[in-house]
Design an enzyme around this catalytic site. Sequence first.
Site, PDB file in Angstrom:
ATOM      1  N   TYR A   1      -5.252   0.381   2.422  1.00  0.00           N
ATOM      2  CA  TYR A   1      -6.242   0.213   1.362  1.00  0.00           C
ATOM      3  C   TYR A   1      -7.170  -0.982   1.584  1.00  0.00           C
ATOM      4  CZ  TYR A   1      -3.978   3.863  -1.395  1.00  0.00           C
ATOM      5  OH  TYR A   1      -3.474   5.073  -1.833  1.00  0.00           O
TER       6      TYR A   1
ATOM      7  N   LYS B   1       8.584   2.811   6.552  1.00  0.00           N
ATOM      8  CA  LYS B   1       8.518   3.854   7.575  1.00  0.00           C
ATOM      9  C   LYS B   1       8.558   3.186   8.948  1.00  0.00           C
ATOM     10  CE  LYS B   1       8.188   8.312   8.457  1.00  0.00           C
ATOM     11  NZ  LYS B   1       9.242   9.262   8.066  1.00  0.00           N
TER      12      LYS B   1
ATOM     13  N   ASP C   1      10.226   8.846   3.014  1.00  0.00           N
ATOM     14  CA  ASP C   1      10.375  10.254   2.679  1.00  0.00           C
ATOM     15  C   ASP C   1      11.715  10.524   2.005  1.00  0.00           C
ATOM     16  OD1 ASP C   1      10.711   9.329   5.322  1.00  0.00           O
ATOM     17  OD2 ASP C   1      11.027  11.338   6.098  1.00  0.00           O
TER      18      ASP C   1
ATOM     19  N   ASP D   1       1.489   3.517  -4.161  1.00  0.00           N
ATOM     20  CA  ASP D   1       0.549   4.326  -4.925  1.00  0.00           C
ATOM     21  C   ASP D   1       1.115   5.721  -5.148  1.00  0.00           C
ATOM     22  OD1 ASP D   1      -1.727   5.211  -6.198  1.00  0.00           O
ATOM     23  OD2 ASP D   1      -3.001   5.174  -4.432  1.00  0.00           O
TER      24      ASP D   1
ATOM     25  N   ASP E   1       3.362   7.320  -8.782  1.00  0.00           N
ATOM     26  CA  ASP E   1       2.915   8.504  -9.511  1.00  0.00           C
ATOM     27  C   ASP E   1       4.026   9.546  -9.577  1.00  0.00           C
ATOM     28  OD1 ASP E   1       0.494   7.240  -9.754  1.00  0.00           O
ATOM     29  OD2 ASP E   1      -0.692   8.918  -8.981  1.00  0.00           O
TER      30      ASP E   1
END
Length: 333
Positions: free
Chosen positions: A127, A172, A205, A229, A233
């Site tokens: 970002y 990750k 994941d 982010d 959600d």
Amino acid sequence: MAKYRICLIEGDGIGHEVIPATRRVLEAAGLDAEYVTAEAGYEYFLDHGTSTPQATYDAVENTDATLFGAATSPTGIKPAGFSGAIRHLRQKYNLYANVRPTRTRPIPGAYENVDLVIVRENTQGLYVEQERRYGDLAIADTVITKGASAAIGRFAVNLALQRGKKLTVVHKANVLPITQGLFLNTIMDIASAVTELNTSTMIVDNAAMQLVRNPSQFDVLVMTNMFGDILSDLAAGLVGGLGIAASGNVGDKFGIFESVHGSAPDIAGQGVSNPTASMLAAVLMLDHIGAHQEARRVDNAVSQVLEHGPRTRDLGGTAGTKEFTDAVIASLN
């Protein structure tokens, strides 16, 4: 003189509805505050060529905290000179911690016994918006620094110590050992020195799957910007959706608090938006500035209305913004 000074930025779309509704609740809750209104967002950019004027910087810097409504981010090619207001403010004031609590509320269909907080590094990762294109090749840089990783690591550790003393570092690093590895190893170095903290790691994941299967296993999760982010959600979807999801953007000096949902242009101006997320963002803001009594009053009143109604239509009811807000005010005690 008022005890607190609060900056209110409505932003775009339904921000013009949920922020005034939240102000009504704060006033009814007896918060001793002076309110300073400021402007920012895509609508302001279209009229003035900038998303955030100097007057807004002055308001943010000269108040105790800021409550932000909603921001529009145009999809695709951004207009020349446009910078998303909330992302810009995060960068400008080094609001490195994005704090997104997820808690079971009395809403039909919500998961039970969920009480977790996702702590998202808020200034780096993908970002940083450093993209470029060479014909059919597009490249986006991801930026991870040890300093920013340490800052968010310390924040997450301290929050976990205040709560259930359980921290999960989401990463990750198995695929991206340099960038994600730096983030992971920096935080683990900090957390491993805190003996009373139960710290674990989880690949992102798997974290997504585990949040769906058994979210009650988590307390505080810390991760990089994009992962936070997305997973925050997902977590919101477990307990009722973005209409009740609040977040805080916190740095060493400033705090800007916002609802997680977007500007919802399809319903803006109709008086049907759900102000719950904005009200719960105000609860985070109140705790941040030390107004804990008012925070508990607002939080409890919102929960009472979510349980007994009236609910807004995104939560299965028929109430508009004003009816819901009136009910919250009537439930303050």
